[in-house]
Design a protein around this motif. Structure first.
Motif, mmCIF file in Angstrom:
data_model
loop_
_atom_site.group_PDB
_atom_site.id
_atom_site.type_symbol
_atom_site.label_atom_id
_atom_site.label_comp_id
_atom_site.label_asym_id
_atom_site.label_seq_id
_atom_site.Cartn_x
_atom_site.Cartn_y
_atom_site.Cartn_z
ATOM 1 N N GLY A 55 0.806 -1.142 0.090
ATOM 2 C CA GLY A 55 0.011 0.039 0.044
ATOM 3 C C GLY A 55 0.994 1.397 -0.048
ATOM 4 N N GLU A 56 0.076 2.127 0.170
ATOM 5 C CA GLU A 56 0.942 3.606 0.110
ATOM 6 C C GLU A 56 1.494 3.932 1.435
ATOM 7 O OE1 GLU A 56 0.940 5.812 -2.490
ATOM 8 O OE2 GLU A 56 0.203 4.506 -3.926
ATOM 9 N N ALA A 57 2.685 4.632 1.290
ATOM 10 C CA ALA A 57 3.191 5.115 2.596
ATOM 11 C C ALA A 57 2.260 6.103 3.337
ATOM 12 C CB ALA A 57 4.543 5.700 2.356
ATOM 13 N N GLY A 58 2.236 6.216 4.677
ATOM 14 C CA GLY A 58 1.436 7.027 5.281
ATOM 15 C C GLY A 58 2.084 8.517 5.464
ATOM 16 N N ARG A 59 1.033 9.180 5.583
ATOM 17 C CA ARG A 59 1.565 10.755 5.889
ATOM 18 C C ARG A 59 0.572 11.325 6.948
ATOM 19 N NH1 ARG A 59 5.352 9.348 3.879
ATOM 20 N NH2 ARG A 59 6.339 10.330 1.968
ATOM 21 N N PHE A 60 1.241 12.338 7.688
ATOM 22 C CA PHE A 60 0.447 12.882 8.661
ATOM 23 C C PHE A 60 -0.539 13.751 8.398
ATOM 24 C CE2 PHE A 60 4.275 11.436 11.332
ATOM 25 C CZ PHE A 60 3.445 10.938 12.640
ATOM 26 N N GLU A 61 -1.656 13.921 8.996
ATOM 27 C CA GLU A 61 -2.801 14.864 8.869
ATOM 28 C C GLU A 61 -2.674 15.734 10.089
ATOM 29 O OE1 GLU A 61 -7.624 14.958 8.261
ATOM 30 O OE2 GLU A 61 -6.273 13.210 7.961
ATOM 31 N N VAL A 78 -2.724 21.431 17.893
ATOM 32 C CA VAL A 78 -2.615 20.571 16.599
ATOM 33 C C VAL A 78 -2.430 19.065 16.928
ATOM 34 C CG1 VAL A 78 -1.669 20.437 14.454
ATOM 35 C CG2 VAL A 78 -1.673 22.550 15.433
ATOM 36 N N MET A 79 -3.448 18.579 16.267
ATOM 37 C CA MET A 79 -3.662 16.958 16.470
ATOM 38 C C MET A 79 -2.942 16.287 15.284
ATOM 39 S SD MET A 79 -6.624 14.162 17.076
ATOM 40 C CE MET A 79 -7.444 14.714 15.912
ATOM 41 N N GLY A 80 -1.923 15.589 15.315
ATOM 42 C CA GLY A 80 -1.099 15.155 14.293
ATOM 43 C C GLY A 80 -1.234 13.653 14.221
ATOM 44 N N MET A 81 -1.951 13.048 13.187
ATOM 45 C CA MET A 81 -2.041 11.652 13.273
ATOM 46 C C MET A 81 -2.004 10.934 11.797
ATOM 47 S SD MET A 81 -3.758 10.574 15.912
ATOM 48 C CE MET A 81 -3.944 9.034 15.455
ATOM 49 N N MET A 82 -1.392 9.735 11.711
ATOM 50 C CA MET A 82 -1.008 9.088 10.743
ATOM 51 C C MET A 82 -1.494 7.666 10.960
ATOM 52 S SD MET A 82 2.830 8.534 8.521
ATOM 53 C CE MET A 82 3.565 7.903 9.976
ATOM 54 N N HIS A 83 -2.038 7.240 9.858
ATOM 55 C CA HIS A 83 -2.486 5.829 9.889
ATOM 56 C C HIS A 83 -2.016 5.011 8.616
ATOM 57 C CE1 HIS A 83 -5.607 6.148 12.859
ATOM 58 N NE2 HIS A 83 -5.865 7.134 12.216
ATOM 59 N N GLY A 84 -0.614 4.518 8.797
ATOM 60 C CA GLY A 84 0.396 4.137 7.641
ATOM 61 C C GLY A 84 0.387 2.638 7.512
ATOM 62 N N ARG A 85 1.087 2.094 6.928
ATOM 63 C CA ARG A 85 1.593 0.664 6.512
ATOM 64 C C ARG A 85 2.258 0.355 7.528
ATOM 65 N NH1 ARG A 85 5.321 0.003 1.610
ATOM 66 N NH2 ARG A 85 6.870 1.984 1.736
ATOM 67 N N LEU A 86 3.351 1.049 8.007
ATOM 68 C CA LEU A 86 4.299 0.570 9.098
ATOM 69 C C LEU A 86 3.672 1.142 10.526
ATOM 70 C CD1 LEU A 86 7.179 -0.505 10.234
ATOM 71 C CD2 LEU A 86 8.054 1.721 9.578
ATOM 72 N N PHE A 87 3.514 2.334 10.530
ATOM 73 C CA PHE A 87 2.787 2.983 11.540
ATOM 74 C C PHE A 87 1.463 2.704 11.671
ATOM 75 C CE2 PHE A 87 6.762 4.885 11.600
ATOM 76 C CZ PHE A 87 7.321 5.226 12.750
ATOM 77 N N GLU A 88 0.807 1.477 12.224
ATOM 78 C CA GLU A 88 -0.476 1.344 12.204
ATOM 79 C C GLU A 88 -1.447 2.591 12.743
ATOM 80 O OE1 GLU A 88 -3.872 -2.150 13.344
ATOM 81 O OE2 GLU A 88 -1.783 -2.538 13.914
ATOM 82 N N LYS A 89 -0.902 3.074 13.883
ATOM 83 C CA LYS A 89 -1.635 4.322 14.421
ATOM 84 C C LYS A 89 -0.496 5.162 15.160
ATOM 85 C CE LYS A 89 -5.349 5.924 17.232
ATOM 86 N NZ LYS A 89 -6.221 5.586 18.314
#
Length: 306
Positions: A55-61, A78-89
């Protein structure tokens, strides 16, 4: 460990102009550290092996929020969240909030019993990893002022596999060595004191077991030398930014099984229990009207209680 054994000297009076400058300096540092951590985590997302992490590499929102109903300025973050492929959350958040504590909460906060006004700025993060062999991690540092002022925070490693849940394991040793180096640069007594506090703080009393393999935890750091205390707090952040990506890179290519995943989900349940029952940051955020999504983003994306 009681507050009195770690609080140090009482804050010396600070003129308003100096206090404002200190608050601004601390806020700027925490926000800059956030940017660097997010960059490092996104680089790890990019480096993850596609065969293990499709899948696509995650990025912070990043999502700004404000405290209160908008009728007055009470700060926010500021809440910074990333749901990625390595960082699940993973959440990397900064906040700067101010105003007055409730009467009940003020009675429980250092320096606020006679004057409920407060200011707090800091960074907080929690990373839950997709690969069960990559330990979860938590880090936060903060600067708080009431009629007194102090720094607090720390970092702790939370492996989800039993073979890693030993201080003799190489990841724990590396993590503790990084924390020790940060401490020793300021006071040779810091590491043992703050490691013991971490072990005591992150203890699941109802289960009689630790949450992870520890690290360091400190609060009410007030030596009456703002520059020295702030320098130590910065070094804790730098130590985290240096060591955790090293640990991730060491483990991220390890394949895992369904049994490994099951063990991970059960251990994540312990993390959730601690945050809901004992965590000071969770309680502080909720009792001061913080952003609920940001506060509870530390919860794992999936957990299991068999």
């Amino acid at each position: 460990m009681s507050d009195s054994s770690t609080s140090g000297a009482s804050s010396a009076p600070v003129d308003p102009e100096t206090l404002l400058a200190r608050r601004s300096e601390a806020r700027t540092w925490f926000e800059a550290l956030r940017d660097r951590i997010c960059d490092a985590f996104e680089a790890l997302e990019d480096a993850a092996e596609p065969g293990l992490y499709p899948g696509e590499a995650g990025r912070f929102e990043r999502t700004p929020w404000t405290r209160g109903d908008g009728s007055e300025d009470l700060g926010g973050g500021v809440m910074g969240m990333m749901h990625g492929r390595l960082f699940e959350k993973v959440g990397v958040h900064v906040s700067t909030v101010y105003g007055e504590f409730s009467a009940d909460f003020a009675s429980r906060v250092r320096g606020a019993d006679h004057d409920p006004r407060f200011f707090a700025t800091g960074i907080s993060l929690i990373a839950h990893m997709r690969n069960p062999h990559v330990p979860a991690v938590h880090m936060n540092t903060r600067y708080i002022t009431t009629t007194l002022n102090w720094f607090g925070g720390g970092m702790d490693l939370n492996p989800t596999q039993d073979y890693q849940r030993d201080e003799a394991f190489e990841d724990a040793q590396a993590f503790h060595a990084a924390a020790r180096e940060a401490c020793d640069a300021h006071d040779p007594a810091y590491f043992e004191k703050y490691k013991a506090w971490c072990d005591e703080y992150f203890w699941l009393k109802h289960r009689g077991e630790p949450r992870g393999v520890g690290g360091i935890f400190y609060d009410h750091l007030d030596s009456s030398d703002f520059d020295a205390d702030f320098a130590f707090t910065r070094d804790v952040g730098e130590a985290f930014l240096d060591i955790y990506p090293q640990i991730v890179r060491r483990r991220m290519d390890t394949p895992w099984s369904e049994a490994d995943r099951e063990e991970q989900l059960i251990r994540r349940g312990r993390y959730a229990e601690f945050n809901l029952l004992y965590d000071r940051g969770t309680k502080f955020g909720l009792e001061t009207g913080g952003n609920v999504k940001s506060i509870l983003s530390s919860m794992p994306p999936e957990a299991r209680w068999p």
